[in-house]
Design an enzyme around this catalytic site. Sequence first.
Site, mmCIF file in Angstrom:
data_model
loop_
_atom_site.group_PDB
_atom_site.id
_atom_site.type_symbol
_atom_site.label_atom_id
_atom_site.label_comp_id
_atom_site.label_asym_id
_atom_site.label_seq_id
_atom_site.Cartn_x
_atom_site.Cartn_y
_atom_site.Cartn_z
ATOM 1 N N GLY A 154 0.835 -1.198 0.000
ATOM 2 C CA GLY A 154 0.000 0.000 0.000
ATOM 3 C C GLY A 154 0.869 1.247 0.000
ATOM 4 O O GLY A 154 1.890 1.299 0.688
ATOM 5 N N GLU A 201 -2.383 -10.323 5.805
ATOM 6 C CA GLU A 201 -1.896 -10.684 7.142
ATOM 7 C C GLU A 201 -2.052 -12.176 7.424
ATOM 8 O O GLU A 201 -2.285 -12.584 8.556
ATOM 9 C CB GLU A 201 -2.625 -9.849 8.211
ATOM 10 C CG GLU A 201 -2.410 -8.352 8.097
ATOM 11 C CD GLU A 201 -0.956 -7.946 8.297
ATOM 12 O OE1 GLU A 201 -0.200 -8.702 8.942
ATOM 13 O OE2 GLU A 201 -0.570 -6.885 7.766
#
Lengths: 660, 660
Positions: free
Chosen positions: B178, B421
């Site tokens: 990101g 994650e």
Amino acid sequence: MNPDILKERQNATFDVEKLTNMLDGGPEKTKRRREIESMVLNDPDFKEEDPNFLSRSERYDQAVRKSALMILKLREYGIADPEEIYCYKNMARGSSHEALGLHFVMFIPSLHSLCDPQQARKWLPLAESYQMMGTYAQTEMGHGTHLRGLETTATYDPATQEFVLNSPTISSIKWWPGGLGKTSNHAVVLAQLHTQGNNHGLHAFLVQIRDMKTHLPLPGIVVGDIGPKFGFVEVDNGFLKLENVRIPRDNMLMKYAKVEPDGTYLKPPSAKLTYGTMVFVRSMIVGESARALSKACTIVIRYSAVRHQSEIRAGEPEPQILDYQTQQYKLFPLLATAYAFHFVSQYMKETYHRISGDISGGDFSELPELHALAAGLKAFTTWVTNAGIEVCRMSCGGHGYSHSSALPNIYVDFTPACTYEGENTVMMLQTARYLVKCYRQAKAGQRLSGIVSYLNEADHQSVRPQPVAAGTTGVDINDLASLVEIYKRRAAILIELAAKSIQQELQHKSQEEAWNANAIDLVRASDAHCHYVVVKIFTEKVGQIENAEIHSVLSDLGLLYALHGITNNSGDFLQAGLLRVPQVLQISGRIKQLLSQLRPNAVALVDSFDFNDRKLNSVLGRYDGNVYEHMFEWARRSPLNNTEVHESFHKYLKPLRSKL
Amino acid sequence: MNPDILKERQNATFDVEKLTNMLDGGPEKTKRRREIESMVLNDPDFKEEDPNFLSRSERYDQAVRKSALMILKLREYGIADPEEIYCYKNMARGSSHEALGLHFVMFIPSLHSLCDPQQARKWLPLAESYQMMGTYAQTEMGHGTHLRGLETTATYDPATQEFVLNSPTISSIKWWPGGLGKTSNHAVVLAQLHTQGNNHGLHAFLVQIRDMKTHLPLPGIVVGDIGPKFGFVEVDNGFLKLENVRIPRDNMLMKYAKVEPDGTYLKPPSAKLTYGTMVFVRSMIVGESARALSKACTIVIRYSAVRHQSEIRAGEPEPQILDYQTQQYKLFPLLATAYAFHFVSQYMKETYHRISGDISGGDFSELPELHALAAGLKAFTTWVTNAGIEVCRMSCGGHGYSHSSALPNIYVDFTPACTYEGENTVMMLQTARYLVKCYRQAKAGQRLSGIVSYLNEADHQSVRPQPVAAGTTGVDINDLASLVEIYKRRAAILIELAAKSIQQELQHKSQEEAWNANAIDLVRASDAHCHYVVVKIFTEKVGQIENAEIHSVLSDLGLLYALHGITNNSGDFLQAGLLRVPQVLQISGRIKQLLSQLRPNAVALVDSFDFNDRKLNSVLGRYDGNVYEHMFEWARRSPLNNTEVHESFHKYLKPLRSKL
């Protein structure tokens, strides 16, 4: 070609082309389909920018351009057969929808079925030459499935021989019709007819909404786009607010009911069986489910063959992710489901055409069953497909989130099928109504025919929940016919349970309340009935396959479909004494074997769907498996990469530093 | 206020404010949260156009503007407590993400944890003053979860005392980080360290990618946006291709391993337990699940209270759709789940903080369990939430597809949590690894502590599949404690089954192959373990509630959660002999009762989540229930309505007529 995917194809045990032919309905059909597809592929007019890189307005523009183009090209090529038109448009549309879709699917058919001969002669030529471009405006902001609740009014004024149309409340504003926002200049509007002080219920009116030359909205018409949505980005689903809009008396579509010049209402001569179209559209949706799930499976299974990740054995190269049991367990049952739905779709099409013939001959006897089946299977297949597409997408890991995978668009463009043409839960309850009625008829000694005839079977009286250990079940978990049998009995039991429970509640509740108090069980019963039908049709279709290799692999798929459905609903089967605990454990083991057996044919099984790369528009699902270079190439075309430095750096980030 | 929703609030049996306080952690916390939220609400700088009406570039621009604004405002208000910062940002972001999110969440923390003191002194001030804006570049196009597979290289050149960084293949291009595409000028890059002819594995390097003044990419850096995605529209997830990029030797982050000027590699002094952060982030995601599901439930339940549709009793007004049993059956178990996940999230937070204290004191004993629990619960809660949001959306009928409902965005922004994650299936297998290890220890006579201690219980030897009719179960389906017990035994049985099956396969397979051949069962065992933990924590939290009215309604919710989970997995419970058939039927009846019992409190239960309308940004979920007028107002602002006639009419549709 990527060597991994090449190897997969070399290892296949059957002839892909033969299975493709089977799915198409014969080698000549495959040939013709490919011919039509290549008309689009070779046509430079259909080259275009990836819609993922365009704004909504640009996407709408692109859709309108293609709609106009398709009309011209189809005339040029002289393609007139409905199936061939479907095939051509399907390829030409790519992943976007037709801007004039509702004009063809709803507006013209409504004129055909609801106009009197004089109206038809006047309006159809205008619609067929696109002077009129129309849509069908039924749903309102506050009202979807329940037609009686619609609020739009058409009040007859004998003084001027006009109807005055109004949207009396905010919730009555027409909402959702495709093509209504910007494209259409006419709409068939459903409204409550008031004349001589009486409300005669819903009728259809042809309302001009825009000037045919300037395309500007007419006085009293407030029309526009309902705003961005999940999927259908390029479609101008619209709103329409009518403010004292006057239309001539003969703009009421008068094939059945009529209003005379003085305002006298003439009832339609007979209540018509008008649900033929509905049945047809819902059957079509079953086919759309099959196609959408096949596409998603094609992408994820090809990608899983070229993607390497992690390790099964320490120190060895990363395996193809298709070798993980968890990946197989996610994907192969869905692949089996895609095949199941293809066969069910074929069955629905055949049945519809057969029954249509009967209906023309005046025999309506099979229509109620088909109607109930279409409603239930529409819901059953769209729900399963909806969830299945997301499983496919998430099985691609991170890249499944990129629009370059095509999977997000497959999902958002499919998911509305769970709601349109009959909200799924409502559909399941409709099917349940039919099943409960049949159950009661059977109980009353009537002989049922067709699919529901199982409710007649002598043993249905004994099908009731029983301890799992009781008796031997005699089920052969390797025999599809044997599994069809227990799916059938499960359905019979759940229908009986729901029907009895309603009966009980009727002692202290009204019919309607008792129905609502058992709605959960009714949906479950419908679901079990549909599941049975799918397993049954799959089994029958597999039985008809002559080619030994294809028969073998599709038998495995059929078995996987049936067994996987059992483990997912093992509570039902145990509860009903249809299976015993050791069998359920055995089934888990058998499923694992089937996954291994199917593994070498997985890529060939999706290749057989024969989706052209251009149609898939997915870097992950490419036939050649060259995923990464094309993903990079795609990303570089992203509009955010048009400049090296985005203006926001100069506007916000640079100044930020000096402000601290 | 809409009279229907007003009536709902008047009928509630408990004090909403008290439950809100409970969820916040006390009345003073609620007060402070609202204070912080109103700072944003009253700040004209945060007024903005609905992102649904903007292009991707405009949405990115808006996100950058807000990121810069938040930094300045937080300083101005002196908000420094992490929870308060989270609360402020959460409100200010609205439905978009923070452009500098990775700078705060990954870049600065990486510098903190991986720099030696000299590096930290040099770089942290630059990062904290936004001269450096950074991200964390780990994943590559071809590599996600499996770190050892990463291909980026950093080769030490002693001649110049520099590292030379390269992306040797297409699949090695850094992909997904990101803020990498356009925002960042630095990145912590994970690369295989080569020096003196040896590969020393993955290490972290600080790489400057853009000029700090002009923001232009530096030589050898190919950087950009990876293109449009499902959700995270305004985030510039990026790619980074390194072509012989040279960085000074001391840009390797040298807190642990080092490379000396001559190229000598110095190993880190000890293998560190570095998964504390991972555990923290995954625990946070459990909280995000709770919040996302609560939001979706708020919208659909409020809307179901004001929406009227169809009829239950013929001739009567259309009922609120919340009165349909099928609607209740879709929504109330999800509402119960949202509460369950809130409590689990509180539990994880408390446990994390408690254990963090122990870790600082040198006691790592509880970390493995928390690590396993965080992995499993991350997967369990995100999967359930992911599917649940879509159920909520589709329960709004057609309007759930409109972006005005906010539900499509809640879904697309949440669903990546299933993959980032730690991909969920991988997470479940990680938890399974821990569970199987514990099972073996227990078998070997070791006493386990903590949540897994149930694997020790004397009766675990007898927990094995058995005929459903055997013995009496003694389970009280109205007693949560009794249900916790059977969830526990189900988990124990499934863990044992998987472990034994692996043991068996080890006779003719390697450890890794045996593991993969039982992966389906291992995931199922983890899932059952997590399900048990959730039911257990819900039960414990309910037990602590002192307020009688709240205790009563949350007990019903807890019971619904537990019983609904049982019917969805009834096969497991029957198979294991934990329940018998009559009990399963009883449970179905009890669930229907609970739906009716909860019905009057449904709106109050979502009101208790206390989402501000601005935060929800949903016309369907408005607190005042005035849905339709706001939907109309929203639609009229749609960009397609900027002009009455779209240019495509003049470009394509008008000319079409003359060409026919």
